[in-house]
Design a protein around this motif. Structure first.
Motif, PDB file in Angstrom:
ATOM      1  N   GLN A   1     -16.151   2.990  12.591  1.00 61.07           N
ATOM      2  CA  GLN A   1     -17.902   3.868  12.203  1.00 61.07           C
ATOM      3  C   GLN A   1     -17.896   4.745  11.181  1.00 61.07           C
ATOM      4  OE1 GLN A   1     -18.555   0.576  12.956  1.00 61.07           O
ATOM      5  NE2 GLN A   1     -20.106   1.592  14.725  1.00 61.07           N
ATOM      6  N   ALA A   2     -16.544   5.722  11.373  1.00 61.13           N
ATOM      7  CA  ALA A   2     -16.767   6.806   9.918  1.00 61.13           C
ATOM      8  C   ALA A   2     -17.228   6.385   9.260  1.00 61.13           C
ATOM      9  CB  ALA A   2     -15.504   7.626  10.500  1.00 61.13           C
ATOM     10  N   HIS A   3     -16.173   5.145   8.499  1.00 61.54           N
ATOM     11  CA  HIS A   3     -16.413   5.102   6.985  1.00 61.54           C
ATOM     12  C   HIS A   3     -17.852   4.431   7.055  1.00 61.54           C
ATOM     13  CE1 HIS A   3     -12.158   4.884   6.041  1.00 61.54           C
ATOM     14  NE2 HIS A   3     -11.541   4.496   6.921  1.00 61.54           N
ATOM     15  N   ALA A   4     -18.282   3.811   8.078  1.00 61.18           N
ATOM     16  CA  ALA A   4     -19.605   3.253   7.616  1.00 61.18           C
ATOM     17  C   ALA A   4     -20.800   4.245   7.605  1.00 61.18           C
ATOM     18  CB  ALA A   4     -20.153   2.436   9.026  1.00 61.18           C
ATOM     19  N   THR A   5     -20.310   5.781   8.126  1.00 57.34           N
ATOM     20  CA  THR A   5     -21.171   6.512   7.531  1.00 57.34           C
ATOM     21  C   THR A   5     -21.562   6.923   6.319  1.00 57.34           C
ATOM     22  OG1 THR A   5     -19.879   8.120   7.846  1.00 57.34           O
ATOM     23  CG2 THR A   5     -20.515   7.303   9.584  1.00 57.34           C
ATOM     24  N   GLN A   6     -20.360   6.661   5.751  1.00 49.59           N
ATOM     25  CA  GLN A   6     -20.594   7.048   3.581  1.00 49.59           C
ATOM     26  C   GLN A   6     -20.005   6.072   2.972  1.00 49.59           C
ATOM     27  OE1 GLN A   6     -16.936   9.744   2.475  1.00 49.59           O
ATOM     28  NE2 GLN A   6     -15.899   9.524   4.662  1.00 49.59           N
ATOM     29  N   PRO A   7     -20.399   4.930   3.230  1.00 52.98           N
ATOM     30  CA  PRO A   7     -20.252   3.601   2.906  1.00 52.98           C
ATOM     31  C   PRO A   7     -19.629   3.621   1.173  1.00 52.98           C
ATOM     32  CG  PRO A   7     -21.774   3.286   3.487  1.00 52.98           C
ATOM     33  CD  PRO A   7     -21.531   4.648   3.274  1.00 52.98           C
ATOM     34  N   ASN A   8     -19.979   4.036   0.354  1.00 55.10           N
ATOM     35  CA  ASN A   8     -19.064   4.619  -0.908  1.00 55.10           C
ATOM     36  C   ASN A   8     -18.215   6.476  -1.010  1.00 55.10           C
ATOM     37  OD1 ASN A   8     -20.436   2.594  -1.902  1.00 55.10           O
ATOM     38  ND2 ASN A   8     -22.989   3.433  -1.693  1.00 55.10           N
ATOM     39  N   GLY A   9     -18.394   6.487  -0.114  1.00 54.43           N
ATOM     40  CA  GLY A   9     -17.480   7.411   0.215  1.00 54.43           C
ATOM     41  C   GLY A   9     -16.204   7.719  -0.095  1.00 54.43           C
TER      42      GLY A   9
ATOM     43  N   ALA B   1     -11.487   6.806   0.896  1.00 51.49           N
ATOM     44  CA  ALA B   1     -11.470   6.364   2.134  1.00 51.49           C
ATOM     45  C   ALA B   1     -11.439   7.260   3.619  1.00 51.49           C
ATOM     46  CB  ALA B   1      -9.961   5.540   1.568  1.00 51.49           C
ATOM     47  N   HIS B   2     -10.449   8.179   2.876  1.00 51.07           N
ATOM     48  CA  HIS B   2      -9.923   9.138   4.184  1.00 51.07           C
ATOM     49  C   HIS B   2     -10.119  10.372   3.350  1.00 51.07           C
ATOM     50  CE1 HIS B   2      -7.921   5.474   4.837  1.00 51.07           C
ATOM     51  NE2 HIS B   2      -8.754   5.506   6.392  1.00 51.07           N
ATOM     52  N   GLY B   3     -11.090  11.009   2.526  1.00 47.72           N
ATOM     53  CA  GLY B   3     -10.923  11.927   2.562  1.00 47.72           C
ATOM     54  C   GLY B   3     -11.779  13.486   3.306  1.00 47.72           C
ATOM     55  N   ARG B   4     -12.621  14.842   2.822  1.00 48.42           N
ATOM     56  CA  ARG B   4     -12.950  15.459   3.728  1.00 48.42           C
ATOM     57  C   ARG B   4     -14.218  14.624   4.443  1.00 48.42           C
ATOM     58  NH1 ARG B   4     -12.545  20.633   0.000  1.00 48.42           N
ATOM     59  NH2 ARG B   4     -10.225  20.572  -0.433  1.00 48.42           N
ATOM     60  N   ALA B   5     -14.633  14.483   4.455  1.00 54.54           N
ATOM     61  CA  ALA B   5     -16.265  14.257   4.755  1.00 54.54           C
ATOM     62  C   ALA B   5     -15.602  12.825   6.349  1.00 54.54           C
ATOM     63  CB  ALA B   5     -16.729  12.723   4.234  1.00 54.54           C
ATOM     64  N   TRP B   6     -14.830  11.802   5.720  1.00 56.64           N
ATOM     65  CA  TRP B   6     -13.952  11.321   6.482  1.00 56.64           C
ATOM     66  C   TRP B   6     -13.817  11.683   7.749  1.00 56.64           C
ATOM     67  CZ3 TRP B   6      -9.479   9.893   8.541  1.00 56.64           C
ATOM     68  CH2 TRP B   6      -8.918   8.337   9.239  1.00 56.64           C
ATOM     69  N   LYS B   7     -12.618  12.756   7.303  1.00 58.93           N
ATOM     70  CA  LYS B   7     -11.784  13.796   8.538  1.00 58.93           C
ATOM     71  C   LYS B   7     -13.343  14.245   9.681  1.00 58.93           C
ATOM     72  CE  LYS B   7      -7.450  13.162   6.047  1.00 58.93           C
ATOM     73  NZ  LYS B   7      -7.083  14.680   5.203  1.00 58.93           N
ATOM     74  N   ARG B   8     -13.770  14.978   8.601  1.00 61.64           N
ATOM     75  CA  ARG B   8     -14.739  15.742   9.765  1.00 61.64           C
ATOM     76  C   ARG B   8     -15.262  15.038  10.524  1.00 61.64           C
ATOM     77  NH1 ARG B   8     -16.687  17.855   5.336  1.00 61.64           N
ATOM     78  NH2 ARG B   8     -18.006  16.175   4.759  1.00 61.64           N
ATOM     79  N   GLN B   9     -16.749  13.760  10.448  1.00 56.02           N
ATOM     80  CA  GLN B   9     -16.668  12.853  11.321  1.00 56.02           C
ATOM     81  C   GLN B   9     -15.963  12.686  12.826  1.00 56.02           C
ATOM     82  OE1 GLN B   9     -20.535  11.788  10.513  1.00 56.02           O
ATOM     83  NE2 GLN B   9     -19.887  11.516  13.036  1.00 56.02           N
ATOM     84  N   MET B  10     -14.568  12.217  12.091  1.00 56.38           N
ATOM     85  CA  MET B  10     -13.256  11.834  12.914  1.00 56.38           C
ATOM     86  C   MET B  10     -13.349  12.910  13.859  1.00 56.38           C
ATOM     87  SD  MET B  10     -12.240   8.228  12.655  1.00 56.38           S
ATOM     88  CE  MET B  10     -11.363   8.603  13.522  1.00 56.38           C
ATOM     89  N   TYR B  11     -12.916  14.117  13.249  1.00 51.48           N
ATOM     90  CA  TYR B  11     -13.436  15.434  14.162  1.00 51.48           C
ATOM     91  C   TYR B  11     -14.818  15.695  15.347  1.00 51.48           C
ATOM     92  CZ  TYR B  11      -8.578  16.782  12.824  1.00 51.48           C
ATOM     93  OH  TYR B  11      -7.319  16.989  12.271  1.00 51.48           O
ATOM     94  N   LEU B  12     -15.416  15.169  14.001  1.00 47.83           N
ATOM     95  CA  LEU B  12     -16.114  14.962  15.383  1.00 47.83           C
ATOM     96  C   LEU B  12     -16.816  14.606  16.765  1.00 47.83           C
ATOM     97  CD1 LEU B  12     -19.536  17.107  15.316  1.00 47.83           C
ATOM     98  CD2 LEU B  12     -20.537  15.072  13.998  1.00 47.83           C
ATOM     99  N   TRP B  13     -16.169  13.066  16.592  1.00 48.57           N
ATOM    100  CA  TRP B  13     -16.665  12.139  17.123  1.00 48.57           C
ATOM    101  C   TRP B  13     -15.438  11.968  17.761  1.00 48.57           C
ATOM    102  CZ3 TRP B  13     -18.503   7.673  13.878  1.00 48.57           C
ATOM    103  CH2 TRP B  13     -19.788   7.607  13.465  1.00 48.57           C
TER     104      TRP B  13
END
Length: 262
Positions: free
Chosen positions: A210-218, A220-232
């Motif tokens: 689901q964290a990937h789904a928040t940024q379909p074109n971002g 794969a496991h970049g900063r935005a993805w990690k930030r979302q993982m820590y949030l959730w």
């Protein structure tokens, strides 16, 4: 182009541990030498066509400690997946609960179509050839798992402002628990076998995708993805490590052929 035997001879001079099972693979499209440690601990040296044997040997020798660490980890986490026989009393885990298989000749009166699970911990399936019981049970995992996925995934859609997301449950092979497919598909897919894991690990796999789904074109496991993982899921890294251990014992559909279901 230099043949693989020359590279094997150069590596043999390093006196590498025999348990590393070192193999060489010349890859026409590679530009640099690489090392891949496979599940179970085998080592593959990936060689570009322009490399010289002595260069490859120096490269591998300089990474000896790194290889040793990775081989130890890969060996420790080597798959040892469960194998089922599909006999009465056999145990199956589904969405954090354990069920005992009960083979029956027909659906109990007033119940839904087989297979089915009951509140008292019974998984009832029609008595037939083990392969057919296996398929039926996997179908149950897919059905129950997809309903859970739709229900639990919705909260992350809302919180992550995800729109138009689809869900699927299917066999993803032996190395993936889940995938997010972006662009036109925009789908979160989980392996049916995920639903046999402890609930906290099922949740981790879902949140990961689901964290990937928040940024379909971002990334794969970049900063935005990690930030979302820590949030959730603040403890996601701990759950990831737990999945690496628990997942290697999970049931991925393996069964003993020819075992009668009587």
């Amino acid at each position: 182009m230099i043949g693989p035997d020359a590279f094997r001879a150069a590596l043999a001079a390093l006196d590498l541990p025999a348990e590393w099972q070192v193999e060489v693979a010349i890859r026409p499209r590679r530009r640099k030498t690489g090392i891949q440690v496979n599940p179970g601990g085998g080592v593959a040296v990936l060689i570009p066509p322009t490399a010289a044997p002595e260069q490859v040997a120096r490269f591998v020798g300089s990474h000896r400690r790194w290889i040793a660490e990775k081989v130890e980890s890969a060996t420790r986490l080597a798959p040892d997946h469960a194998v089922k026989e599909f006999v009465d009393g056999e145990e199956f885990d589904l969405l954090g609960r354990r069920y005992r298989l009960q083979l029956v000749d027909a659906s109990p009166a007033g119940t839904a179509q087989l297979p089915l699970i009951t509140s008292d911990g019974v998984l009832s399936a029609r008595r037939q050839r083990p392969e057919l019981v296996r398929r039926a049970v996997i179908g149950l995992y897919q059905q129950v798992g997809l309903a859970w996925l739709h229900r639990e995934g919705r909260q992350y859609e809302l919180d992550g402002h995800i729109t138009g997301l689809s869900y699927a449950v299917r066999d993803l092979g032996r190395r993936r628990w889940g995938i997010y497919e972006g662009l036109s598909k925009h789908t979160t897919t989980l392996h049916w076998a995920v639903f046999g894991l402890p609930l906290r690990l099922i949740e981790y796999v879902l949140v990961h995708e689901q964290a990937h789904a928040t940024q379909p074109n971002g990334a794969a496991h970049g900063r935005a993805w990690k930030r979302q993982m820590y949030l959730w899921m603040p403890d996601w890294q701990h759950r990831k490590a737990e999945l690496a251990e628990v997942g290697r014992h999970a049931w991925l559909g393996d069964h003993k052929p020819g075992v009668p279901s009587t």
